[in-house]
Design a protein around this motif. Structure first.
Motif, PDB file in Angstrom:
ATOM      1  N   THR A  25     124.842  -1.300 -52.567  1.00  0.00           N
ATOM      2  CA  THR A  25     123.509  -0.943 -52.068  1.00  0.00           C
ATOM      3  C   THR A  25     123.638   0.059 -50.928  1.00  0.00           C
ATOM      4  N   VAL A  26     122.914   1.157 -51.044  1.00  0.00           N
ATOM      5  CA  VAL A  26     122.978   2.219 -50.028  1.00  0.00           C
ATOM      6  C   VAL A  26     121.570   2.519 -49.514  1.00  0.00           C
ATOM      7  N   ARG A  27     121.438   2.572 -48.190  1.00  0.00           N
ATOM      8  CA  ARG A  27     120.191   3.091 -47.611  1.00  0.00           C
ATOM      9  C   ARG A  27     120.443   4.574 -47.318  1.00  0.00           C
ATOM     10  N   ALA A  28     119.596   5.430 -47.871  1.00  0.00           N
ATOM     11  CA  ALA A  28     119.804   6.878 -47.756  1.00  0.00           C
ATOM     12  C   ALA A  28     118.728   7.473 -46.860  1.00  0.00           C
ATOM     13  N   LEU A  29     119.140   8.013 -45.718  1.00  0.00           N
ATOM     14  CA  LEU A  29     118.172   8.643 -44.814  1.00  0.00           C
ATOM     15  C   LEU A  29     117.922  10.079 -45.266  1.00  0.00           C
ATOM     16  N   VAL A  30     116.655  10.361 -45.593  1.00  0.00           N
ATOM     17  CA  VAL A  30     116.275  11.700 -46.051  1.00  0.00           C
ATOM     18  C   VAL A  30     115.068  12.170 -45.233  1.00  0.00           C
ATOM     19  N   SER A  31     114.763  13.465 -45.298  1.00  0.00           N
ATOM     20  CA  SER A  31     113.747  13.980 -44.379  1.00  0.00           C
ATOM     21  C   SER A  31     112.332  14.003 -44.947  1.00  0.00           C
ATOM     22  N   ASN A  32     112.176  13.831 -46.264  1.00  0.00           N
ATOM     23  CA  ASN A  32     110.815  13.918 -46.815  1.00  0.00           C
ATOM     24  C   ASN A  32     110.699  13.153 -48.137  1.00  0.00           C
ATOM     25  N   ALA A  33     109.457  12.998 -48.588  1.00  0.00           N
ATOM     26  CA  ALA A  33     109.177  12.148 -49.757  1.00  0.00           C
ATOM     27  C   ALA A  33     109.808  12.699 -51.033  1.00  0.00           C
ATOM     28  N   GLN A  34     109.825  14.026 -51.162  1.00  0.00           N
ATOM     29  CA  GLN A  34     110.406  14.624 -52.377  1.00  0.00           C
ATOM     30  C   GLN A  34     111.910  14.329 -52.451  1.00  0.00           C
ATOM     31  N   SER A  35     112.588  14.440 -51.304  1.00  0.00           N
ATOM     32  CA  SER A  35     114.025  14.128 -51.266  1.00  0.00           C
ATOM     33  C   SER A  35     114.255  12.647 -51.537  1.00  0.00           C
ATOM     34  N   ALA A  36     113.301  11.814 -51.081  1.00  0.00           N
ATOM     35  CA  ALA A  36     113.421  10.370 -51.332  1.00  0.00           C
ATOM     36  C   ALA A  36     113.445  10.115 -52.832  1.00  0.00           C
ATOM     37  N   GLN A  37     112.571  10.821 -53.540  1.00  0.00           N
ATOM     38  CA  GLN A  37     112.510  10.649 -55.000  1.00  0.00           C
ATOM     39  C   GLN A  37     113.815  11.083 -55.652  1.00  0.00           C
ATOM     40  N   SER A  38     114.335  12.241 -55.205  1.00  0.00           N
ATOM     41  CA  SER A  38     115.561  12.703 -55.874  1.00  0.00           C
ATOM     42  C   SER A  38     116.755  11.814 -55.549  1.00  0.00           C
ATOM     43  N   ILE A  39     116.824  11.278 -54.341  1.00  0.00           N
ATOM     44  CA  ILE A  39     118.005  10.469 -53.999  1.00  0.00           C
ATOM     45  C   ILE A  39     117.920   9.082 -54.644  1.00  0.00           C
ATOM     46  N   GLU A  40     116.700   8.643 -54.894  1.00  0.00           N
ATOM     47  CA  GLU A  40     116.517   7.373 -55.600  1.00  0.00           C
ATOM     48  C   GLU A  40     117.118   7.477 -57.010  1.00  0.00           C
ATOM     49  N   ALA A  41     116.992   8.649 -57.598  1.00  0.00           N
ATOM     50  CA  ALA A  41     117.546   8.856 -58.946  1.00  0.00           C
ATOM     51  C   ALA A  41     119.072   8.752 -58.947  1.00  0.00           C
ATOM     52  N   PHE A  42     119.688   8.950 -57.784  1.00  0.00           N
ATOM     53  CA  PHE A  42     121.156   8.806 -57.678  1.00  0.00           C
ATOM     54  C   PHE A  42     121.557   7.341 -57.457  1.00  0.00           C
ATOM     55  N   GLY A  43     120.561   6.467 -57.274  1.00  0.00           N
ATOM     56  CA  GLY A  43     120.869   5.040 -57.153  1.00  0.00           C
ATOM     57  C   GLY A  43     120.812   4.498 -55.731  1.00  0.00           C
ATOM     58  N   ALA A  44     120.237   5.273 -54.793  1.00  0.00           N
ATOM     59  CA  ALA A  44     120.146   4.783 -53.405  1.00  0.00           C
ATOM     60  C   ALA A  44     118.720   4.328 -53.098  1.00  0.00           C
ATOM     61  N   THR A  45     118.590   3.557 -52.020  1.00  0.00           N
ATOM     62  CA  THR A  45     117.267   3.170 -51.535  1.00  0.00           C
ATOM     63  C   THR A  45     116.907   4.133 -50.409  1.00  0.00           C
ATOM     64  N   PRO A  46     115.916   5.000 -50.620  1.00  0.00           N
ATOM     65  CA  PRO A  46     115.632   6.013 -49.598  1.00  0.00           C
ATOM     66  C   PRO A  46     114.877   5.473 -48.389  1.00  0.00           C
ATOM     67  N   MET A  47     115.127   6.083 -47.248  1.00  0.00           N
ATOM     68  CA  MET A  47     114.295   5.870 -46.072  1.00  0.00           C
ATOM     69  C   MET A  47     113.948   7.265 -45.551  1.00  0.00           C
ATOM     70  N   VAL A  48     112.653   7.532 -45.403  1.00  0.00           N
ATOM     71  CA  VAL A  48     112.235   8.870 -44.978  1.00  0.00           C
ATOM     72  C   VAL A  48     112.089   8.908 -43.460  1.00  0.00           C
ATOM     73  N   GLY A  49     112.662   9.927 -42.833  1.00  0.00           N
ATOM     74  CA  GLY A  49     112.496  10.080 -41.390  1.00  0.00           C
ATOM     75  C   GLY A  49     113.365  11.205 -40.871  1.00  0.00           C
ATOM     76  N   ASP A  50     113.033  11.676 -39.675  1.00  0.00           N
ATOM     77  CA  ASP A  50     113.808  12.749 -39.039  1.00  0.00           C
ATOM     78  C   ASP A  50     114.879  12.109 -38.162  1.00  0.00           C
ATOM     79  N   MET A  51     116.149  12.383 -38.452  1.00  0.00           N
ATOM     80  CA  MET A  51     117.239  11.724 -37.710  1.00  0.00           C
ATOM     81  C   MET A  51     117.265  12.107 -36.227  1.00  0.00           C
ATOM     82  N   ARG A  52     116.491  13.118 -35.847  1.00  0.00           N
ATOM     83  CA  ARG A  52     116.426  13.480 -34.421  1.00  0.00           C
ATOM     84  C   ARG A  52     115.530  12.539 -33.634  1.00  0.00           C
TER      85      ARG A  52
END
Ligand SMILES: NC(=O)c1ccc[n+]([C@@H]2O[C@H](COP(=O)([O-])OP(=O)(O)OC[C@H]3O[C@@H](n4cnc5c(N)ncnc54)[C@H](OP(=O)(O)O)[C@@H]3O)[C@@H](O)[C@H]2O)c1
Length: 291
Positions: A25-52
């Motif tokens: 199980t991987v939590r994947a930090l991404v910057s926006n909803a579209q990236s969340a969708q694409s990373i979910e397809a790789f098998g991760a659980t996305p979390m949207v937010g700015d790491m700054r």
């Protein structure tokens, strides 16, 4: 659970692919909803937010055992974000902090290398269990200029074609890092990841591309200004362009001719990908109309 920041880039996707194959199980930090969708397809659980954002970092680290921190390429706030992540990881009781660094971090004139050196030092001082991954240059970097290379029959970069460097195939990196993140051990280790058995120069790369695509390609030297017209360079700030100019100047002087593939093979237990195999793979996946 494993957290990966900068998860939707070339490196993050490769690591997630190999973790997903292991059912991790991987939590994947991404910057926006579209990236969340694409990373979910790789098998991760996305979390949207700015790491700054400190609150985003806090939420991302909550409940995590192992953290793989990938800083987005040329991010101006890389040092501050990295330092804050290290401090917050301590606070959250993270079991291991794995830093996606860079090979040859010791070059003070290249900010995005020197910053990673500073972050390695922060980790050493932090008291956290850590592993440092230092990838050599990704073979896949060439894809942004491949159409032009094939069109002109020239592989042009602003450094001497004879300068030798190590290169890593991103799938080899993904496999090795997935092992490092999931196996016991690896705490306190620093691994330099290189797929090529020895450093290669751009004449070698041009010859591999020529064989793979069945066209003649020559490695030539251009000026840094010749790169400015490309889509990639047009998207950069002046400070980012300066960093890349400093990097090419460094490579032109010294290359990075001291890597081999022993470490990668040790981490995966498998042979690594040669540049010729990568070029053949490119030739099979490149759609003719794009070239
Ligand atoms: N390229 C090489 O040859 C090489 C070699 C060695 C080391 N490195 C290092 O590898 C790193 C780059 O790896 P990469 O190419 O896989 O990554 P990348 O694409 O440069 O960045 C990773 C992802 O981070 C996300 N991101 C950007 N800003 C963000 C923010 N503020 N908050 C949250 N997410 C954000 C972006 O995805 P979304 O916006 O879609 O979420 C981006 O795709 C750099 O640190 C570089 O120095 C590169």
């Amino acid at each position: 659970m494993i957290l990966i920041s900068g998860a939707n880039g070339t490196a993050g996707r490769a690591v997630i692919t190999h973790l997903a194959r292991r059912g991790v199980t991987v939590r994947a930090l991404v910057s926006n909803a579209q990236s969340a969708q694409s990373i979910e397809a790789f098998g991760a659980t996305p979390m949207v937010g700015d790491m700054r954002d400190p609150e985003v970092r806090r939420r991302a680290l909550a409940g995590i055992s192992t953290f793989y921190h990938i800083a987005p390429g040329l991010m101006a706030e890389e040092l501050d974000v990295g330092r804050q992540f290290i401090a917050q990881a301590r606070g959250e009781g993270i079991k291991r902090f794995v830093l996606h660094g860079v090979s040859y971090p010791y070059a003070p004139n290249i900010d995005f290398h020197w910053t990673k050196m500073k972050l390695e030092v922060e980790l050493l001082k932090s008291g956290l269990a850590f592993t440092i991954i230092r990838p050599t240059q990704f073979m896949q970097n060439i894809t942004w200029s491949l159409p032009q290379i094939l069109q002109l029959g020239e592989f042009a970069l602003p450094y001497a074609p004879e300068r030798r460097m190590g290169f890593v195939h991103i799938d080899d990196l993904g496999k090795a890092v997935a092992n490092v993140l999931t196996e016991p051990g690896h705490a306190g280790a620093t691994y330099e990841l290189c797929s090529t058995a020895r450093p290669i120069d751009r004449n070698h790369i041009a010859a591999a591309l020529s064989r793979a695509f069945g066209v003649e390609i020559r490695a030539v030297r251009c000026s840094f200004d010749d790169l400015q017209g490309s889509h990639f360079f047009a998207s950069l700030t002046a400070a980012q362009r300066q960093q890349l100019a400093n990097m090419y100047e460094y490579i032109d002087r010294y290359g990075t001719a001291y890597f081999n593939n022993d470490v990668l093979q040790m981490l995966t237990g498998e042979p690594t990908t040669s540049y010729q195999a990568f070029a053949d793979e490119l030739a099979h996946t490149t759609i003719p109309s794009q070239t």
